[in-house]
Design a protein around this motif. Structure first.
Motif, PDB file in Angstrom:
ATOM      1  N   ILE A 146      -0.749   1.100  21.939  1.00 14.02           N
ATOM      2  CA  ILE A 146      -1.193   1.399  20.574  1.00 14.02           C
ATOM      3  C   ILE A 146      -2.010   0.239  20.012  1.00 14.02           C
ATOM      4  CG2 ILE A 146      -0.371   1.764  18.208  1.00 14.02           C
ATOM      5  CD1 ILE A 146       1.844   3.499  19.375  1.00 14.02           C
ATOM      6  N   ALA A 147      -1.590  -0.993  20.277  1.00 17.09           N
ATOM      7  CA  ALA A 147      -2.340  -2.153  19.803  1.00 17.09           C
ATOM      8  C   ALA A 147      -3.748  -2.160  20.386  1.00 17.09           C
ATOM      9  CB  ALA A 147      -1.604  -3.437  20.172  1.00 17.09           C
ATOM     10  N   GLU A 148      -3.875  -1.824  21.664  1.00 14.92           N
ATOM     11  CA  GLU A 148      -5.195  -1.779  22.308  1.00 14.92           C
ATOM     12  C   GLU A 148      -6.080  -0.714  21.665  1.00 14.92           C
ATOM     13  OE1 GLU A 148      -6.827  -0.227  26.583  1.00 14.92           O
ATOM     14  OE2 GLU A 148      -5.115  -1.599  26.631  1.00 14.92           O
ATOM     15  N   THR A 149      -5.500   0.437  21.363  1.00 16.67           N
ATOM     16  CA  THR A 149      -6.271   1.534  20.766  1.00 16.67           C
ATOM     17  C   THR A 149      -6.703   1.194  19.341  1.00 16.67           C
ATOM     18  OG1 THR A 149      -4.946   3.065  22.091  1.00 16.67           O
ATOM     19  CG2 THR A 149      -6.266   4.015  20.332  1.00 16.67           C
ATOM     20  N   LEU A 150      -5.847   0.461  18.624  1.00 16.57           N
ATOM     21  CA  LEU A 150      -6.154   0.097  17.238  1.00 16.57           C
ATOM     22  C   LEU A 150      -7.036  -1.142  17.116  1.00 16.57           C
ATOM     23  CD1 LEU A 150      -2.652   0.558  15.534  1.00 16.57           C
ATOM     24  CD2 LEU A 150      -4.612   2.079  15.333  1.00 16.57           C
ATOM     25  N   LEU A 196      -3.692   9.137  19.252  1.00 18.35           N
ATOM     26  CA  LEU A 196      -4.087   8.004  18.417  1.00 18.35           C
ATOM     27  C   LEU A 196      -5.589   7.751  18.518  1.00 18.35           C
ATOM     28  CD1 LEU A 196      -3.158   5.800  16.493  1.00 18.35           C
ATOM     29  CD2 LEU A 196      -2.775   4.321  18.470  1.00 18.35           C
ATOM     30  N   TRP A 197      -6.130   7.850  19.736  1.00 14.59           N
ATOM     31  CA  TRP A 197      -7.578   7.689  19.923  1.00 14.59           C
ATOM     32  C   TRP A 197      -8.330   8.697  19.066  1.00 14.59           C
ATOM     33  CZ3 TRP A 197     -11.426  10.970  21.578  1.00 14.59           C
ATOM     34  CH2 TRP A 197     -12.653  10.378  21.898  1.00 14.59           C
ATOM     35  N   GLN A 198      -7.826   9.930  19.022  1.00 11.62           N
ATOM     36  CA  GLN A 198      -8.476  10.963  18.221  1.00 11.62           C
ATOM     37  C   GLN A 198      -8.497  10.576  16.746  1.00 11.62           C
ATOM     38  OE1 GLN A 198      -6.753  14.829  18.749  1.00 11.62           O
ATOM     39  NE2 GLN A 198      -8.436  15.901  17.764  1.00 11.62           N
ATOM     40  N   GLY A 253       0.820  -1.200   0.000  1.00  9.20           N
ATOM     41  CA  GLY A 253       0.000   0.000   0.000  1.00  9.20           C
ATOM     42  C   GLY A 253       0.855   1.251   0.000  1.00  9.20           C
ATOM     43  N   PRO A 254       0.229   2.406  -0.179  1.00 11.91           N
ATOM     44  CA  PRO A 254       0.979   3.671  -0.188  1.00 11.91           C
ATOM     45  C   PRO A 254       1.452   4.039   1.213  1.00 11.91           C
ATOM     46  CG  PRO A 254      -1.376   4.094  -0.342  1.00 11.91           C
ATOM     47  CD  PRO A 254      -1.208   2.612  -0.444  1.00 11.91           C
ATOM     48  N   LEU A 255       2.645   4.628   1.295  1.00  6.52           N
ATOM     49  CA  LEU A 255       3.192   5.077   2.567  1.00  6.52           C
ATOM     50  C   LEU A 255       2.698   6.490   2.864  1.00  6.52           C
ATOM     51  CD1 LEU A 255       6.947   4.014   2.313  1.00  6.52           C
ATOM     52  CD2 LEU A 255       5.078   2.789   3.413  1.00  6.52           C
ATOM     53  N   VAL A 256       2.079   6.667   4.019  1.00  2.00           N
ATOM     54  CA  VAL A 256       1.592   7.970   4.448  1.00  2.00           C
ATOM     55  C   VAL A 256       1.830   8.093   5.951  1.00  2.00           C
ATOM     56  CG1 VAL A 256      -0.175   8.141   2.629  1.00  2.00           C
ATOM     57  CG2 VAL A 256      -0.748   7.083   4.823  1.00  2.00           C
ATOM     58  N   GLY A 257       1.494   9.256   6.509  1.00  2.00           N
ATOM     59  CA  GLY A 257       1.612   9.423   7.958  1.00  2.00           C
ATOM     60  C   GLY A 257       2.664  10.439   8.326  1.00  2.00           C
ATOM     61  N   GLY A 258       3.348  10.166   9.443  1.00  2.00           N
ATOM     62  CA  GLY A 258       4.361  11.087   9.940  1.00  2.00           C
ATOM     63  C   GLY A 258       4.245  11.253  11.437  1.00  2.00           C
ATOM     64  N   ASN A 259       4.286  12.495  11.884  1.00  2.00           N
ATOM     65  CA  ASN A 259       4.263  12.772  13.306  1.00  2.00           C
ATOM     66  C   ASN A 259       2.853  12.586  13.873  1.00  2.00           C
ATOM     67  OD1 ASN A 259       3.961  15.198  15.562  1.00  2.00           O
ATOM     68  ND2 ASN A 259       5.855  14.034  15.705  1.00  2.00           N
ATOM     69  N   LEU A 260       2.726  11.735  14.889  1.00  2.00           N
ATOM     70  CA  LEU A 260       1.421  11.352  15.421  1.00  2.00           C
ATOM     71  C   LEU A 260       0.641  12.544  15.964  1.00  2.00           C
ATOM     72  CD1 LEU A 260      -0.768   9.457  16.428  1.00  2.00           C
ATOM     73  CD2 LEU A 260       0.737   8.796  18.324  1.00  2.00           C
ATOM     74  N   VAL A 261       1.262  13.336  16.833  1.00  2.00           N
ATOM     75  CA  VAL A 261       0.544  14.450  17.442  1.00  2.00           C
ATOM     76  C   VAL A 261       0.163  15.501  16.398  1.00  2.00           C
ATOM     77  CG1 VAL A 261       0.790  16.380  19.056  1.00  2.00           C
ATOM     78  CG2 VAL A 261       1.460  14.084  19.752  1.00  2.00           C
ATOM     79  N   THR A 262       1.021  15.723  15.407  1.00  2.00           N
ATOM     80  CA  THR A 262       0.677  16.660  14.334  1.00  2.00           C
ATOM     81  C   THR A 262      -0.533  16.176  13.554  1.00  2.00           C
ATOM     82  OG1 THR A 262       2.963  17.420  14.109  1.00  2.00           O
ATOM     83  CG2 THR A 262       1.505  17.786  12.234  1.00  2.00           C
ATOM     84  N   LEU A 263      -0.563  14.894  13.212  1.00  2.00           N
ATOM     85  CA  LEU A 263      -1.709  14.342  12.485  1.00  2.00           C
ATOM     86  C   LEU A 263      -2.989  14.491  13.298  1.00  2.00           C
ATOM     87  CD1 LEU A 263      -0.121  11.085  11.030  1.00  2.00           C
ATOM     88  CD2 LEU A 263      -0.824  13.100   9.736  1.00  2.00           C
ATOM     89  N   ALA A 264      -2.912  14.205  14.595  1.00  2.00           N
ATOM     90  CA  ALA A 264      -4.098  14.317  15.440  1.00  2.00           C
ATOM     91  C   ALA A 264      -4.586  15.755  15.521  1.00  2.00           C
ATOM     92  CB  ALA A 264      -3.795  13.774  16.838  1.00  2.00           C
TER      93      ALA A 264
END
Length: 295
Positions: A252-256, A217-219, A173-184
């Motif tokens: 993180i596994a629990e949240t996902l 991550l929850w957000q 799949g395509p690679l996306v994402g980055g800094n967790l808090v910034t994304l949230a």
């Protein structure tokens, strides 16, 4: 022929000596570095007001000899720019934007508009190349060499990672994402992140206690940002503080868990010494304990 790059400061203010060392580090790799006579015009903790930083971004893209636009550092400020960028001007002379951390907000917007972007070390980090040869400086040099290779064109890169739990089958799949808090922080805004179908979502962060990472991550999960993701790949979480002996991967596994998405960790990407570059949106293939990217 040497690569020519233009520096920009789209986020926080950077001390001039750190910028100068970064420039010298890039030049030691044979890179021609272009920058305006006045790179920063400090506004609070920012490198300049919004109009100043926007003007730099547009000018760097319009320079006919520039092959890549390289952010000096992250911090805060990129999200303020995105809705005011003249995307048609950037598309007229498309060239990759390079950076990470706060640059996450812009990298994703570039990708959505079909413009090239590289999640990789910021320019000031090249100052480490001026240090005497050591294991650490060799790691940094390798990461900058990989970044320069990505600027030049399609490059195959392999990255180690570790699946959490049973080893799944092949994932692509395509690679996306980055800094967790910034994304949230983008949730609920016009810049809100949403992983495309089957995406391999890379996440990293620095200096955040685990409860803030869980909150971020929850957000994303509750906002539906990861509903179609194929996998989540954890980079480094430099200086992030635990509450007890529960590993971050378990939190993180629990949240996902409600999403049933595959989780990996150990990817050498983030704010620490290990920050290997990857082309945003390139197709990645995970087989066993290896991520292969051609792009």
């Amino acid at each position: 022929m040497p690569l020519t790059i233009s520096l920009i400061t789209p986020s926080s203010f950077t001390p001039e000596d750190a910028i100068e060392q970064g420039v010298q580090g890039l030049e030691s790799l044979g890179v021609e570095v272009r920058r305006p006579a006045l790179l920063q015009r400090r506004t609070r903790y920012l490198a300049g007001d919004r109009e100043w930083r926007l003007a730099q971004l547009h000018a760097a893209h319009e320079d006919p000899d520039t092959q890549a636009v390289w952010a000096v550092r992250g911090g805060f400020g990129c999200a303020q720019l995105a809705e005011h960028i003249d995307w048609a001007r950037l598309a007229h002379r498309p060239k990759p934007l390079i950076g990470y951390s706060d640059l996450t907000a812009l990298l994703h917007q570039y990708h959505l508009r079909g413009l090239p972007a590289i999640h990789g070390p910021v320019a000031k980090a090249a100052g480490q190349l001026l240090q005497p040869p050591s294991e650490e400086s060799n790691i940094v040099r390798a990461q900058f060499d990989e970044t320069l290779a990505l600027i030049r064109g399609p490059t195959r890169l392999d990255y180690p990672l570790v699946p959490l739990g049973a080893v799944p089958g092949r994932q692509e799949g395509p690679l996306v994402g980055g800094n967790l808090v910034t994304l949230a922080s983008l949730a609920g805004t016009p810049l809100a992140f949403r992983a495309p179908a089957g995406a391999l979502v890379i996440l990293e962060d620095i200096g955040e206690p685990y409860y803030r990472l869980e909150r971020a991550l929850w957000q994303l999960v509750e906002a539906g940002a990861l509903d179609e993701a194929g996998a989540v790949c954890l980079g480094t979480f430099e200086g992030c503080r635990a509450f007890d002996d529960t590993p971050l991967e378990a939190i993180i596994a629990e949240t996902l868990a409600p999403l049933g998405v595959q989780l990996y960790h150990g990817l050498p990407v983030g704010h620490g010494l290990q920050n290997r570059p990857w082309r945003y949106g390139a197709t990645g293939v995970i087989e066993g304990s290896r991520l292969t990217v051609m792009g």
